[in-house]
Write a protein that holds these residues in place. Structure first.
Motif, PDB file in Angstrom:
ATOM      1  N   ASP A 121       3.407   0.470  14.471  1.00 48.04           N
ATOM      2  CA  ASP A 121       4.798   0.315  14.895  1.00 48.04           C
ATOM      3  C   ASP A 121       5.526  -0.703  14.034  1.00 48.04           C
ATOM      4  N   SER A 122       4.810  -1.759  13.675  1.00 42.07           N
ATOM      5  CA  SER A 122       5.401  -2.851  12.901  1.00 42.07           C
ATOM      6  C   SER A 122       4.361  -3.384  11.924  1.00 42.07           C
ATOM      7  N   VAL A 123       4.837  -3.953  10.830  1.00 46.66           N
ATOM      8  CA  VAL A 123       3.957  -4.543   9.828  1.00 46.66           C
ATOM      9  C   VAL A 123       4.540  -5.887   9.412  1.00 46.66           C
ATOM     10  N   ILE A 124       3.687  -6.894   9.332  1.00 44.95           N
ATOM     11  CA  ILE A 124       4.096  -8.223   8.855  1.00 44.95           C
ATOM     12  C   ILE A 124       3.421  -8.485   7.516  1.00 44.95           C
ATOM     13  N   ASP A 125       4.227  -8.829   6.510  1.00 49.02           N
ATOM     14  CA  ASP A 125       3.711  -9.240   5.210  1.00 49.02           C
ATOM     15  C   ASP A 125       3.642 -10.764   5.199  1.00 49.02           C
ATOM     16  N   ALA A 126       2.436 -11.305   5.329  1.00 45.98           N
ATOM     17  CA  ALA A 126       2.237 -12.753   5.296  1.00 45.98           C
ATOM     18  C   ALA A 126       1.570 -13.177   3.990  1.00 45.98           C
ATOM     19  N   VAL A 127       1.785 -12.390   2.934  1.00 46.49           N
ATOM     20  CA  VAL A 127       1.196 -12.679   1.625  1.00 46.49           C
ATOM     21  C   VAL A 127       2.276 -13.114   0.641  1.00 46.49           C
ATOM     22  N   GLY A 128       3.153 -12.171   0.256  1.00 45.81           N
ATOM     23  CA  GLY A 128       4.249 -12.530  -0.637  1.00 45.81           C
ATOM     24  C   GLY A 128       3.950 -12.332  -2.104  1.00 45.81           C
ATOM     25  N   MET A 129       4.547 -13.171  -2.931  1.00 42.32           N
ATOM     26  CA  MET A 129       4.665 -12.919  -4.369  1.00 42.32           C
ATOM     27  C   MET A 129       3.351 -13.004  -5.138  1.00 42.32           C
ATOM     28  N   GLU A 130       2.300 -13.543  -4.530  1.00 43.62           N
ATOM     29  CA  GLU A 130       1.056 -13.726  -5.268  1.00 43.62           C
ATOM     30  C   GLU A 130      -0.067 -12.833  -4.757  1.00 43.62           C
ATOM     31  N   ALA A 131       0.289 -11.618  -4.329  1.00 41.32           N
ATOM     32  CA  ALA A 131      -0.700 -10.696  -3.789  1.00 41.32           C
ATOM     33  C   ALA A 131      -1.715 -10.295  -4.847  1.00 41.32           C
ATOM     34  N   HIS A 132      -2.946 -10.043  -4.383  1.00 44.42           N
ATOM     35  CA  HIS A 132      -3.965  -9.465  -5.258  1.00 44.42           C
ATOM     36  C   HIS A 132      -3.596  -8.016  -5.562  1.00 44.42           C
ATOM     37  N   GLY A 133      -4.094  -7.501  -6.688  1.00 41.48           N
ATOM     38  CA  GLY A 133      -3.926  -6.091  -6.991  1.00 41.48           C
ATOM     39  C   GLY A 133      -2.670  -5.762  -7.755  1.00 41.48           C
ATOM     40  N   SER A 134      -2.024  -6.765  -8.402  1.00 44.22           N
ATOM     41  CA  SER A 134      -0.822  -6.533  -9.194  1.00 44.22           C
ATOM     42  C   SER A 134      -1.001  -7.193 -10.559  1.00 44.22           C
ATOM     43  N   PRO A 135      -1.883  -6.654 -11.406  1.00 42.46           N
ATOM     44  CA  PRO A 135      -2.268  -7.363 -12.628  1.00 42.46           C
ATOM     45  C   PRO A 135      -1.130  -7.574 -13.609  1.00 42.46           C
ATOM     46  N   VAL A 136      -0.214  -6.622 -13.748  1.00 40.75           N
ATOM     47  CA  VAL A 136       0.883  -6.786 -14.703  1.00 40.75           C
ATOM     48  C   VAL A 136       1.811  -7.898 -14.256  1.00 40.75           C
TER      49      VAL A 136
ATOM     50  N   SER B 291       1.937  -5.441  -4.584  1.00 38.98           N
ATOM     51  CA  SER B 291       0.958  -4.499  -4.055  1.00 38.98           C
ATOM     52  C   SER B 291       0.924  -4.503  -2.528  1.00 38.98           C
ATOM     53  N   VAL B 292       1.016  -5.680  -1.911  1.00 37.53           N
ATOM     54  CA  VAL B 292       0.971  -5.733  -0.449  1.00 37.53           C
ATOM     55  C   VAL B 292       2.239  -5.135   0.152  1.00 37.53           C
ATOM     56  N   LEU B 293       3.384  -5.409  -0.455  1.00 34.01           N
ATOM     57  CA  LEU B 293       4.619  -4.830   0.073  1.00 34.01           C
ATOM     58  C   LEU B 293       4.563  -3.305   0.054  1.00 34.01           C
ATOM     59  N   TYR B 294       4.031  -2.744  -1.019  1.00 34.49           N
ATOM     60  CA  TYR B 294       3.880  -1.288  -1.080  1.00 34.49           C
ATOM     61  C   TYR B 294       2.947  -0.801   0.036  1.00 34.49           C
ATOM     62  N   GLN B 295       1.876  -1.555   0.303  1.00 35.47           N
ATOM     63  CA  GLN B 295       0.961  -1.158   1.372  1.00 35.47           C
ATOM     64  C   GLN B 295       1.630  -1.267   2.742  1.00 35.47           C
ATOM     65  N   CYS B 296       2.489  -2.270   2.913  1.00 40.00           N
ATOM     66  CA  CYS B 296       3.241  -2.378   4.167  1.00 40.00           C
ATOM     67  C   CYS B 296       4.072  -1.123   4.404  1.00 40.00           C
ATOM     68  N   ILE B 297       4.741  -0.676   3.331  1.00 39.91           N
ATOM     69  CA  ILE B 297       5.591   0.514   3.439  1.00 39.91           C
ATOM     70  C   ILE B 297       4.761   1.745   3.770  1.00 39.91           C
ATOM     71  N   ASP B 298       3.555   1.787   3.222  1.00 43.59           N
ATOM     72  CA  ASP B 298       2.660   2.917   3.483  1.00 43.59           C
ATOM     73  C   ASP B 298       2.117   2.877   4.902  1.00 43.59           C
ATOM     74  N   CYS B 299       1.827   1.683   5.411  1.00 44.42           N
ATOM     75  CA  CYS B 299       1.172   1.550   6.717  1.00 44.42           C
ATOM     76  C   CYS B 299       2.119   1.711   7.898  1.00 44.42           C
TER      77      CYS B 299
ATOM     78  N   ASP C 277      12.845  -6.742  -8.604  1.00 45.93           N
ATOM     79  CA  ASP C 277      11.617  -6.067  -8.229  1.00 45.93           C
ATOM     80  C   ASP C 277      11.874  -4.587  -7.938  1.00 45.93           C
ATOM     81  N   PRO C 278      10.982  -3.714  -8.393  1.00 45.25           N
ATOM     82  CA  PRO C 278      11.146  -2.284  -8.105  1.00 45.25           C
ATOM     83  C   PRO C 278      10.713  -1.969  -6.673  1.00 45.25           C
ATOM     84  N   ILE C 279      11.643  -1.534  -5.848  1.00 47.40           N
ATOM     85  CA  ILE C 279      11.375  -1.214  -4.459  1.00 47.40           C
ATOM     86  C   ILE C 279      11.526   0.290  -4.261  1.00 47.40           C
ATOM     87  N   PRO C 280      10.597   0.942  -3.577  1.00 46.63           N
ATOM     88  CA  PRO C 280      10.688   2.395  -3.375  1.00 46.63           C
ATOM     89  C   PRO C 280      11.718   2.753  -2.303  1.00 46.63           C
TER      90      PRO C 280
END
Length: 395
Positions: free
Chosen positions: A248-263, A292-300, A318-321
């Motif tokens: 129903d809801s997703v909280i992003d408590a990570v932010g700009m330094e998420a793992h999985g965004s090598p570039v 990477s986490v923001l994209y996963q939030c959108i997916d979840c 930032d590129p946002i879908p």
């Protein structure tokens, strides 16, 4: 006095700096007894260095004892034990009257296009000396400091400075329906408390992280967890737990330094070592967040659900879908926590000796101010089980 100062990327030192003094009728001087190292401080430790100057005093999660007040400060007095909100607000302006304390018009850093000034947090937010120090000057002290009872240990109250209001606002902004599901990405201090608050309020939290100690801490408090390192597609796991729809809801408590965004990670590291005139411009105009986490939030999140962003983002391009967000009808809420807005909700919970939010089970490391560089190092590298580090300047 002694204070923790910034000298460059991954270079913080405890130095002698001038003692603070009352400079305005609305000032107070606090003898700091505890000061947390925040995940946002790690952005300064590496990513946001271009907006700092050598010698800047860090820290924005402080509490202590009032030493002196200006003549316009009446709700606190020398000897009082207080927590200091991380944003500096006047309580009187148009924004403050509407509970938008993080946008206080009296302390807005207009030359940077930023909201209310913050303690210990770069030129973007006023370069106000922070609270990882023996003493702290508190501007707007006629309104800001929160008086707390004598007796219980500091960790019962110190998180009112930032962690608890930020977590409470994250849950509030998530707009979770009654009994609904809420996924929390990132089980650092904010994510831990957001999950506990969500559970306390009758929601169904699901915490996601890759660090065993963080997952274990959440499980101790009855939080269902997902170890993201064990799954190729976390969103599929979330959908399996939520009748195939997503949370129903997703909280992003990570932010700009998420793992999985090598570039983006490489871009951040390059920016941190470029000459200041170039790196500051790059940080201000380029999309360099690790998304990477923001994209996963959108997916979840389910269709028609809500994403609440409490993790800090700093990129301007930032590129946002947008197509996906629009198609799913997703609502997004975000922003700095309006600390004093949530104190009436939180104070009864932290003052309760039964500790319903488990605030006494968050601090993993307590150390004297002299060891602060070590505290930053282990927190940044997630070593030695470091989830939350409290500094004790007068220990």
């Amino acid at each position: 006095m002694k204070a923790l100062t910034w000298h460059g990327p991954r270079d913080v030192r405890v130095d002698d700096v001038p003692d603070p003094r009352v400079e305005s009728g609305t000032d107070a001087i606090i003898r700091v007894t505890s000061s947390g190292i925040c995940g946002s401080d790690l952005h300064l430790y590496e990513v946001l260095g271009p907006f700092l100057d050598a010698g800047d005093v860090l820290g924005h999660e402080a509490m202590g004892v009032v030493e002196e007040t200006g003549p316009e400060v009446s709700h606190i007095a020398p000897g009082d034990r207080v927590v200091v909100p991380f944003n500096i607000s006047c309580g009187r302006c148009w924004m403050c009257e509407r509970g938008l304390f993080a946008q206080c018009e009296t302390t807005q850093v207009s030359e940077q296009g930023s909201g209310a000034a913050l303690f210990g947090y770069t030129r973007l937010y006023g370069s106000v000396p922070g609270g990882q120090a023996e003493y702290l000057r508190v501007p707007q002290a006629h309104f800001g400091p929160v008086k707390v009872p004598e007796g219980p240990p500091d960790e019962q109250f110190v998180y009112l400075s930032d962690v608890l209001p930020t977590a409470w606002q994250a849950v509030e902004y998530a707009d979770v329906p009654r009994g609904g599901s809420v996924v929390i990405f990132g089980l650092g201090p904010i994510g831990q408390m957001a999950a506990r608050i969500a559970r306390h309020r009758g929601f169904q939290p699901i915490g996601i992280d890759i660090v065993p100690e963080r997952l274990n801490m959440a499980q101790r408090h009855g939080i269902r967890t997902i170890d993201a390192s064990e799954h190729d597609d976390v969103a599929d796991v979330v959908r399996e737990l939520t009748d195939g729809r997503g949370a129903d809801s997703v909280i992003d408590a990570v932010g700009m330094e998420a793992h999985g965004s090598p570039v983006a990670e490489l871009g951040q590291k390059v920016a941190s070592v470029l000459p200041e005139s170039i790196s500051e411009r790059l940080m201000s105009t380029a999309g360099i967040d690790r998304l990477s986490v923001l994209y996963q939030c959108i997916d979840c999140v389910r269709r028609g659900g809500t994403i609440s962003l409490s993790g800090v983002y700093g990129g301007m391009a930032d590129p946002i879908p947008m197509l996906t967000l629009f198609d799913k009808g997703v609502r997004i809420a975000m922003g700095q926590a309006h600390v004093k807005r949530w104190i009436p909700d939180l104070m009864p919970l932290v003052a309760d000796e039964s500790d319903p939010l488990g605030v006494r089970d968050l601090t993993t490391h307590r150390m004297p101010l002299a060891d602060a560089p070590h505290g930053y190092d282990i927190f940044q590298r997630k070593e030695d089980g470091a989830i939350k580090v409290l500094l004790e300047p007068h220990s």
